[in-house]
Design a protein around this motif. Structure first.
Motif, mmCIF file in Angstrom:
data_model
loop_
_atom_site.group_PDB
_atom_site.id
_atom_site.type_symbol
_atom_site.label_atom_id
_atom_site.label_comp_id
_atom_site.label_asym_id
_atom_site.label_seq_id
_atom_site.Cartn_x
_atom_site.Cartn_y
_atom_site.Cartn_z
ATOM 1 N N PHE A 40 0.888 -1.159 0.000
ATOM 2 C CA PHE A 40 0.000 0.000 0.000
ATOM 3 C C PHE A 40 0.923 1.205 0.000
ATOM 4 O O PHE A 40 1.807 1.302 0.866
ATOM 5 N N VAL A 41 0.750 2.142 -0.939
ATOM 6 C CA VAL A 41 1.670 3.267 -1.079
ATOM 7 C C VAL A 41 0.916 4.595 -1.127
ATOM 8 O O VAL A 41 0.092 4.815 -2.021
ATOM 9 N N ASP A 42 1.209 5.476 -0.180
ATOM 10 C CA ASP A 42 0.692 6.843 -0.219
ATOM 11 C C ASP A 42 1.550 7.625 -1.212
ATOM 12 O O ASP A 42 2.725 7.312 -1.415
ATOM 13 N N ILE A 43 0.981 8.626 -1.829
ATOM 14 C CA ILE A 43 1.744 9.434 -2.789
ATOM 15 C C ILE A 43 2.586 10.477 -2.068
ATOM 16 O O ILE A 43 3.772 10.638 -2.331
ATOM 17 N N LYS A 69 8.164 -6.112 -10.194
ATOM 18 C CA LYS A 69 6.957 -6.940 -10.378
ATOM 19 C C LYS A 69 6.233 -7.219 -9.058
ATOM 20 O O LYS A 69 5.657 -8.286 -8.868
ATOM 21 N N ILE A 70 6.283 -6.240 -8.145
ATOM 22 C CA ILE A 70 5.562 -6.350 -6.878
ATOM 23 C C ILE A 70 4.281 -5.531 -7.017
ATOM 24 O O ILE A 70 4.338 -4.314 -7.205
ATOM 25 N N PRO A 71 3.116 -6.178 -6.968
ATOM 26 C CA PRO A 71 1.870 -5.425 -7.107
ATOM 27 C C PRO A 71 1.649 -4.489 -5.916
ATOM 28 O O PRO A 71 2.073 -4.780 -4.800
ATOM 29 N N TYR A 72 0.972 -3.383 -6.212
ATOM 30 C CA TYR A 72 0.683 -2.414 -5.152
ATOM 31 C C TYR A 72 -0.509 -1.561 -5.556
ATOM 32 O O TYR A 72 -0.910 -1.543 -6.715
ATOM 33 N N VAL A 73 -1.070 -0.894 -4.561
ATOM 34 C CA VAL A 73 -2.101 0.115 -4.812
ATOM 35 C C VAL A 73 -1.690 1.397 -4.109
ATOM 36 O O VAL A 73 -1.052 1.370 -3.062
#
Length: 141
Positions: A50-53, A72-76
């Protein structure tokens, strides 16, 4: 699943950590800036993030996202301003808009679990998760 949280607001990071833990996942770490995030990605090798901008060192979450995508690590993204996300979503699966509800986060995490497990035929994403155009294109191909 080993999940990285990249969030500079301590309370939000703790809420995310609590939900991830309650869903039975491990926390790869919590980072509040780009340098710490990249170090955790390299050393802990998370399965998802999970990544905040907007981080402590500025709007560097997009750079963290691109770093994850290269590996290739999925994130949102988890952000209060989805308009800051580039058109290509910087390789993200999608985004969750702040403020989010705990139910919305749980639904998004459940969807992400199936995606990371390799189930590309999973049901439509929950309303709490804005899916990237690349995901839609890959799914309809």
């Amino acid at each position: 699943m080993k999940i990285l949280i990249v969030e500079d607001e301590a309370l939000l990071a703790m809420e995310l950590e609590s939900e991830v833990d309650a869903a039975g996942h491990d926390i790869a770490g919590i980072a509040a800036d780009k340098t710490a995030a990249i170090q955790l990605i390299e050393t802990k090798q998370p399965h998802f993030a999970f990544v905040d901008i907007q981080l402590l060192d500025g709007p560097t979450g997009i750079e963290v996202g691109r770093f994850l995508a290269e590996r290739k690590i999925p994130y949102v993204f988890v952000s209060g301003n989805l308009k800051r996300i580039p058109d290509d979503f910087a390789g993200a699966l999608g985004a969750i808009e702040k403020p989010y509800t705990m139910n919305g986060l749980k639904n998004a995490l459940s969807f992400v679990e199936t995606f990371v497990a390799g189930d590309r035929e999973n049901p439509d994403p929950p309303p709490s998760l804005v899916i990237s155009p690349a995901y839609h294109a890959a799914r309809s191909a």
